[in-house]
Design an enzyme around this catalytic site. Structure first.
Site, PDB file in Angstrom:
ATOM      1  CB  ILE A 159       8.426  -0.200   8.346  1.00  0.00           C
ATOM      2  CG1 ILE A 159       7.941  -0.936   9.635  1.00  0.00           C
ATOM      3  CG2 ILE A 159       8.614   1.240   8.238  1.00  0.00           C
ATOM      4  CD1 ILE A 159       6.432  -0.589   9.827  1.00  0.00           C
ATOM      5  CE  LYS A 160       5.899   0.875  -0.617  1.00  0.00           C
ATOM      6  NZ  LYS A 160       4.446   0.938  -1.527  1.00  0.00           N
ATOM      7  CG  LEU A 161      11.180   3.032   6.127  1.00  0.00           C
ATOM      8  CD1 LEU A 161      12.469   2.367   6.833  1.00  0.00           C
ATOM      9  CD2 LEU A 161      10.690   4.272   6.969  1.00  0.00           C
ATOM     10  CB  THR A 171      -0.902   0.035   1.208  1.00  0.00           C
ATOM     11  OG1 THR A 171      -0.021   0.020   2.388  1.00  0.00           O
ATOM     12  CG2 THR A 171      -1.833  -1.250   1.500  1.00  0.00           C
ATOM     13  CG  MET A 210       1.553  -1.379   7.099  1.00  0.00           C
ATOM     14  SD  MET A 210       1.080  -1.730   8.657  1.00  0.00           S
ATOM     15  CE  MET A 210       0.061  -3.268   8.548  1.00  0.00           C
TER      16      MET A 210
END
Length: 210
Positions: free
Chosen positions: A83-85, A27, A56
């Site tokens: 965790i999307k960074l 997402t 996310m």
């Protein structure tokens, strides 16, 4: 080789999960905004559907803000959260900190092999080169997949993103992608081929004559 869906539409995702072919969801804030939903509600409903790997995206104006928001997601969603960074200085610092405490990460907005190398050195679980956005800007997205695949060593996986058509899925896997994340329409089109349809039609017609 895995397929993820790139969507925040829980209703449409659920309809495709019965295929048994989907290994995760990616997402981003734009997808969630388009869904008209609260991000927390989207994540909870996806987890309730049995999805164990949800990228996310966290936002923040500093390393500490990004890290705090990331750990908030981990506290709330546990090991379902990836965790999307962003591939930025602060993003990679946070990636390294999360990697050191065994939190799964996805470094996104990758547009060069050098960025991919930095993300891998930071311990990223996944790196997301954006194929379609590169092609939109007269750059070769597939060459980037190949270049990254040749450059990387270690456990970081290439997650091909910004995919616009089924042909790109096959090409990305053949050039070294470990995962492709695809929009819902692209996933649906992967089933389709005119020769398959014609073959089924003929087999059914011939079978009816027995």
């Amino acid at each position: 080789m895995k397929l993820f869906l790139d969507s925040a539409n829980v209703f449409e995702i659920e309809k495709r999960l019965s295929s048994g072919l989907i290994a995760g969801i990616t997402t981003n804030p734009t997808l969630i905004r388009s869904s008209g939903r609260n991000p927390q509600h989207v994540y909870k409903e996806l987890i309730d559907l049995g999805i164990n790997d949800i990228s996310m995206e966290v936002i923040g104006d500093s390393e500490e803000e990004l890290f705090s928001n990331a750990m908030g997601h981990v506290k709330t969603y546990g090991d379902k959260a990836t965790i999307k960074l962003p591939c930025s200085v602060d993003g990679l610092k946070v990636c390294k900190r999360l990697s050191d405490v065994s939190v799964r990460t996805n470094v996104t907005l990758i547009f060069s092999a050098s960025q991919a190398i930095l993300a891998s050195l930071a311990g990223a679980t996944y790196i997301s080169p954006f194929i379609g956005r590169m092609d939109d800007n007269s750059l070769d997205g597939m060459k980037l997949i190949n270049d990254i695949s040749n450059a990387l060593t270690g456990d970081t996986q290439i997650l091909a993103a910004s995919i616009r058509d089924p042909q790109s899925v096959g090409a990305a896997f053949s050039l070294g992608a470990d995962i492709c994340t695809v929009p819902l329409p692209v996933f649906d089109k992967m089933y389709k081929h005119v020769l398959t349809d014609k073959g089924i039609e003929q087999f059914n017609r011939d079978a009816s004559k027995f």
